[in-house]
Design a protein around this motif. Sequence first.
Motif, PDB file in Angstrom:
ATOM      1  N   ARG A 190       1.079 -11.911   9.564  1.00  0.00           N
ATOM      2  CA  ARG A 190       0.098 -12.756   8.896  1.00  0.00           C
ATOM      3  C   ARG A 190      -1.221 -12.003   8.881  1.00  0.00           C
ATOM      4  O   ARG A 190      -1.663 -11.487   9.902  1.00  0.00           O
ATOM      5  N   HIS A 191      -1.811 -11.921   7.700  1.00  0.00           N
ATOM      6  CA  HIS A 191      -3.101 -11.248   7.555  1.00  0.00           C
ATOM      7  C   HIS A 191      -3.925 -12.070   6.578  1.00  0.00           C
ATOM      8  O   HIS A 191      -3.528 -12.267   5.427  1.00  0.00           O
ATOM      9  N   GLU A 192      -5.065 -12.525   7.014  1.00  0.00           N
ATOM     10  CA  GLU A 192      -5.852 -13.477   6.231  1.00  0.00           C
ATOM     11  C   GLU A 192      -6.621 -12.833   5.086  1.00  0.00           C
ATOM     12  O   GLU A 192      -6.937 -13.510   4.097  1.00  0.00           O
ATOM     13  N   ARG A 193      -6.917 -11.531   5.187  1.00  0.00           N
ATOM     14  CA  ARG A 193      -7.850 -10.916   4.237  1.00  0.00           C
ATOM     15  C   ARG A 193      -7.218  -9.933   3.266  1.00  0.00           C
ATOM     16  O   ARG A 193      -7.818  -9.620   2.236  1.00  0.00           O
ATOM     17  N   LEU A 194      -6.039  -9.438   3.551  1.00  0.00           N
ATOM     18  CA  LEU A 194      -5.443  -8.370   2.745  1.00  0.00           C
ATOM     19  C   LEU A 194      -5.274  -8.803   1.291  1.00  0.00           C
ATOM     20  O   LEU A 194      -4.686  -9.838   1.002  1.00  0.00           O
ATOM     21  N   ARG A 195      -5.780  -7.958   0.376  1.00  0.00           N
ATOM     22  CA  ARG A 195      -5.706  -8.259  -1.052  1.00  0.00           C
ATOM     23  C   ARG A 195      -4.695  -7.392  -1.785  1.00  0.00           C
ATOM     24  O   ARG A 195      -4.236  -7.773  -2.864  1.00  0.00           O
ATOM     25  N   SER A 196      -4.384  -6.216  -1.244  1.00  0.00           N
ATOM     26  CA  SER A 196      -3.491  -5.288  -1.937  1.00  0.00           C
ATOM     27  C   SER A 196      -2.535  -4.650  -0.939  1.00  0.00           C
ATOM     28  O   SER A 196      -2.973  -4.127   0.090  1.00  0.00           O
ATOM     29  N   LEU A 197      -1.240  -4.687  -1.261  1.00  0.00           N
ATOM     30  CA  LEU A 197      -0.213  -4.067  -0.422  1.00  0.00           C
ATOM     31  C   LEU A 197       0.678  -3.212  -1.307  1.00  0.00           C
ATOM     32  O   LEU A 197       1.249  -3.699  -2.293  1.00  0.00           O
ATOM     33  N   THR A 198       0.796  -1.919  -0.949  1.00  0.00           N
ATOM     34  CA  THR A 198       1.600  -0.971  -1.701  1.00  0.00           C
ATOM     35  C   THR A 198       2.579  -0.281  -0.769  1.00  0.00           C
ATOM     36  O   THR A 198       2.191   0.203   0.301  1.00  0.00           O
ATOM     37  N   VAL A 199       3.852  -0.237  -1.175  1.00  0.00           N
ATOM     38  CA  VAL A 199       4.867   0.498  -0.426  1.00  0.00           C
ATOM     39  C   VAL A 199       5.623   1.372  -1.415  1.00  0.00           C
ATOM     40  O   VAL A 199       6.344   0.861  -2.280  1.00  0.00           O
ATOM     41  N   GLU A 200       5.443   2.679  -1.297  1.00  0.00           N
ATOM     42  CA  GLU A 200       6.040   3.637  -2.227  1.00  0.00           C
ATOM     43  C   GLU A 200       7.222   4.326  -1.562  1.00  0.00           C
ATOM     44  O   GLU A 200       7.051   5.010  -0.548  1.00  0.00           O
ATOM     45  N   THR A 201       8.423   4.165  -2.133  1.00  0.00           N
ATOM     46  CA  THR A 201       9.608   4.803  -1.570  1.00  0.00           C
ATOM     47  C   THR A 201      10.566   5.210  -2.679  1.00  0.00           C
ATOM     48  O   THR A 201      10.498   4.717  -3.795  1.00  0.00           O
ATOM     49  N   GLY A 202      11.487   6.082  -2.308  1.00  0.00           N
ATOM     50  CA  GLY A 202      12.617   6.387  -3.172  1.00  0.00           C
ATOM     51  C   GLY A 202      13.791   5.494  -2.869  1.00  0.00           C
ATOM     52  O   GLY A 202      14.784   5.481  -3.600  1.00  0.00           O
ATOM     53  N   GLY A 203      13.690   4.740  -1.768  1.00  0.00           N
ATOM     54  CA  GLY A 203      14.733   3.799  -1.372  1.00  0.00           C
ATOM     55  C   GLY A 203      14.222   2.926  -0.249  1.00  0.00           C
ATOM     56  O   GLY A 203      13.997   3.398   0.863  1.00  0.00           O
ATOM     57  N   LEU A 204      14.029   1.641  -0.536  1.00  0.00           N
ATOM     58  CA  LEU A 204      13.420   0.728   0.432  1.00  0.00           C
ATOM     59  C   LEU A 204      14.495  -0.128   1.091  1.00  0.00           C
ATOM     60  O   LEU A 204      15.283  -0.801   0.414  1.00  0.00           O
ATOM     61  N   ASP A 205      14.518  -0.110   2.403  1.00  0.00           N
ATOM     62  CA  ASP A 205      15.494  -0.882   3.161  1.00  0.00           C
ATOM     63  C   ASP A 205      15.279  -2.378   2.954  1.00  0.00           C
ATOM     64  O   ASP A 205      14.144  -2.853   2.920  1.00  0.00           O
ATOM     65  N   GLY A 206      16.366  -3.111   2.849  1.00  0.00           N
ATOM     66  CA  GLY A 206      16.274  -4.545   2.625  1.00  0.00           C
ATOM     67  C   GLY A 206      15.555  -5.281   3.730  1.00  0.00           C
ATOM     68  O   GLY A 206      14.906  -6.304   3.481  1.00  0.00           O
ATOM     69  N   GLU A 207      15.647  -4.784   4.952  1.00  0.00           N
ATOM     70  CA  GLU A 207      14.970  -5.430   6.065  1.00  0.00           C
ATOM     71  C   GLU A 207      13.458  -5.377   5.888  1.00  0.00           C
ATOM     72  O   GLU A 207      12.736  -6.321   6.242  1.00  0.00           O
ATOM     73  N   VAL A 208      12.961  -4.289   5.329  1.00  0.00           N
ATOM     74  CA  VAL A 208      11.532  -4.172   5.053  1.00  0.00           C
ATOM     75  C   VAL A 208      11.132  -5.156   3.960  1.00  0.00           C
ATOM     76  O   VAL A 208      10.112  -5.847   4.068  1.00  0.00           O
ATOM     77  N   VAL A 209      11.937  -5.229   2.911  1.00  0.00           N
ATOM     78  CA  VAL A 209      11.658  -6.172   1.825  1.00  0.00           C
ATOM     79  C   VAL A 209      11.613  -7.593   2.361  1.00  0.00           C
ATOM     80  O   VAL A 209      10.704  -8.377   2.041  1.00  0.00           O
TER      81      VAL A 209
END
Length: 318
Positions: free
Chosen positions: A149-168
Amino acid sequence: MTISEHLQELHGLPVFDFPEAGFEAKLPPASTVAWRIAVDEYGENSDEKWTSAFERFAASVDVSEVRALIVGMWLEPYDSGPAPIVEALAGAAGRFPALRALFVGDITGEQCEISWITQGLVTPLLDSYPELLEFGVRGGQGLVFPPVRHERLRSLTVETGGLDGEVVRGIAASELPALERLDLWLGTSEYGATAEIGDLEPFFTGGRLPRLIHLALRNSDMQDLIAAGLAGAPVVARLESLDLSMGTLGDEGAQALLGGQPLTHLKKLDLHHHFIGGAMAKRLAETLEPAGVELDLADEHEIPDPDGWDHRYTAVAE
């Protein structure tokens, strides 16, 4: 395609490379640039650890004024993750009261291909910097992102060639009430992508992201399924931009978008790097552009033979 260039700006600030050990340079005022700290394992000081460079940085710059920070190359990212870096940054949080943007892993393909970059648990950085507005990470190997939980975050970027479902699933279960921009490069199963379309359902509904207006679910080998899922998704009605680029989007996905809810309220629909046929591309343009939607259909690719192997590919994989 590989990532060939470093970030040029972050948080609206131009990037400035903090000098390597032994090199002198005039340093700009701390608040005027996004500082990139990196080490070169093939440079003159190839044995310097990233944490040592960070200590030099903290001794040379008024870190209380630093607004944006980029973690660049660390030693052997194909073998070791950034755990010591995360620990050092988290431990120094009290010294960086002005920090609002942080990116971990600004590493080009020449240095280390994106799917070889070893990551790890990165959420302690969000826990340690409650005033952070932008957070990004590149590389999916070993990436761990439990729900936060983060109250202020406005932008989140995750750049991968293959993202694990657990992360998603971890991101989807996070409470990010201020988030306006979400950008996930889902990648291909050949390089570690294990998310299924059901894992994206929380993004489609948008219940935990009440302020989301820019959604990118891209660079995916299931881009048609994502387009179909978004065709009737509640979140779309409040978006200003939708990005389904860099993936394997074809006529099936484009038809789903056209046959779903209206997209004419969007400011931009980004579909670049696609496998959409000419007739369908024309239909998209005729439907959306008269309404003022900026439609990006650049980088079109040859449509696979319907009777042969479907050789569609994502823009970024290895």
